[in-house]
Design an enzyme around this catalytic site. Structure first.
Site, PDB file in Angstrom:
ATOM      1  CG  ASP A  80      53.938  89.409  57.764  1.00  0.00           C
ATOM      2  OD1 ASP A  80      53.859  89.192  56.544  1.00  0.00           O
ATOM      3  OD2 ASP A  80      54.642  90.300  58.258  1.00  0.00           O
ATOM      4  CB  ALA A 198      62.331  91.047  69.266  1.00  0.00           C
ATOM      5  CD  GLN A 253      50.620  81.768  63.786  1.00  0.00           C
ATOM      6  OE1 GLN A 253      51.108  80.732  63.375  1.00  0.00           O
ATOM      7  NE2 GLN A 253      50.271  82.749  62.971  1.00  0.00           N
TER       8      GLN A 253
END
Length: 298
Positions: A80, A198, A253
């Site tokens: 991912d 989250a 990132q």
């Protein structure tokens, strides 16, 4: 079956300090996939950094912008994180992406590596489910000037420093004061990001088609500070009032160091990421597999 996609970008997971054995196995997998795509009538272009770091030769290379301009499909091999990185770069070009996962099942890279020869041909022929994911566009504003600009597919996270105490954050939505929150940080997540940081901080799952965001405090000082779901047409502003060594992360990132008074503004991007999945795919199948629901059921 003939492919309806003529120019295919191949993007792989790589690290600049990757172990030689891992680089060799990654190179072998990407070479195999590239040759398979060529056998399906596709012209393969390899992302430049992928080719350089793992030593993949024999195919034309290009940077992300050139791939977005010239290719009509992106095939992402990795996890991912790899998909998040290239998805942000190719979103403005509208290039659809297919994800092949090299490790555990991913939420957005959902084709196992050992099954791609079976799964890909019908998808290349046009038999697929299409899934659009929203992006956030964030700015860090200091003394009235934008000092950092980033897109995020998962989340924008304001965090305290690793060795410091809580931060105090002033939160506004569309210019309306919401609260001053004292916590370890605050997450603004898209539906895609609702299954990432989250979720671990206690936020709800949002279906990808939900036009909303979730605001999730991280370890709040006041327990009544709870996650809240907002429409994604609003602007969220977060101002650093107090706290040392705070930072803003974008999909974990890219990183911006924050000073007192800095404001992070988050708006819906005009671009979306297009994912292609095998025919019959549903978001709930992914949730069951990834979240290990129904394990042990009769």
């Amino acid at each position: 079956m003939k492919s309806i996609f003529r120019q295919v970008a191949l993007i792989g997971k790589y690290h600049t300090a990757v172990a030689p054995a891992l680089a060799a196995s990654t190179r072998a997998a990407l070479e195999d996939i590239a040759n398979f795509l060529a056998s399906q009538g596709c012209e393969v272009h390899v992302e430049r950094d992928t080719a350089a770091v793992i030593g993949l030769t024999g195919f034309p290379t290009a940077d992300a912008a050139a791939l977005g301009t010239h290719c009509d499909l992106g095939l992402v091999v990795g996890g991912d994180g790899t998909m998040l990185g290239i998805g942000r770069q190719l979103a403005r070009f509208g290039v659809p992406l297919i994800g092949i996962n090299q490790g555990r099942l991913g939420f957005i890279t959902d084709i196992p590596l050992d099954q791609y020869r079976t799964v890909l041909p019908p998808m290349l022929a046009g038999e697929y489910e299409e899934d659009h994911r929203s992006l956030m566009h964030a700015h860090v504003v200091r003394d009235g000037q934008v000092v950092f600009d980033a897109l995020a597919m998962n989340d924008v996270v304001v965090n305290r420093g690793a060795t410091s105490g809580m931060v105090e954050l002033r939160v506004e939505v569309d210019g309306h004061f919401v609260a001053n929150q004292r916590a370890d940080g605050l997450i603004v997540a898209t539906p895609t990001g609702s299954t990432a940081y989250a979720l671990s901080a206690g936020g709800p799952l949002l279906h990808p088609s939900t036009p909303g965001w979730v605001l999730v405090p991280i370890a709040p000082h006041t327990l009544s500070n709870r996650p809240i779901v907002l429409p994604d047409g609003v602007e969220v502003a977060i101002e650093l009032v107090a706290g040392r060594d705070a930072s803003a992360n974008f999909d974990m990132q890219s990183l911006a160091s924050l000073l007192h008074g800095d404001r992070i503004t988050v708006r819906r991007s005009q671009h979306k990421v297009r994912f292609l999945h095998p025919r019959g795919w549903t978001y709930f199948d992914t949730l069951r597999k990834k979240m290990h629901w129904n394990e042990g059921a009769a």
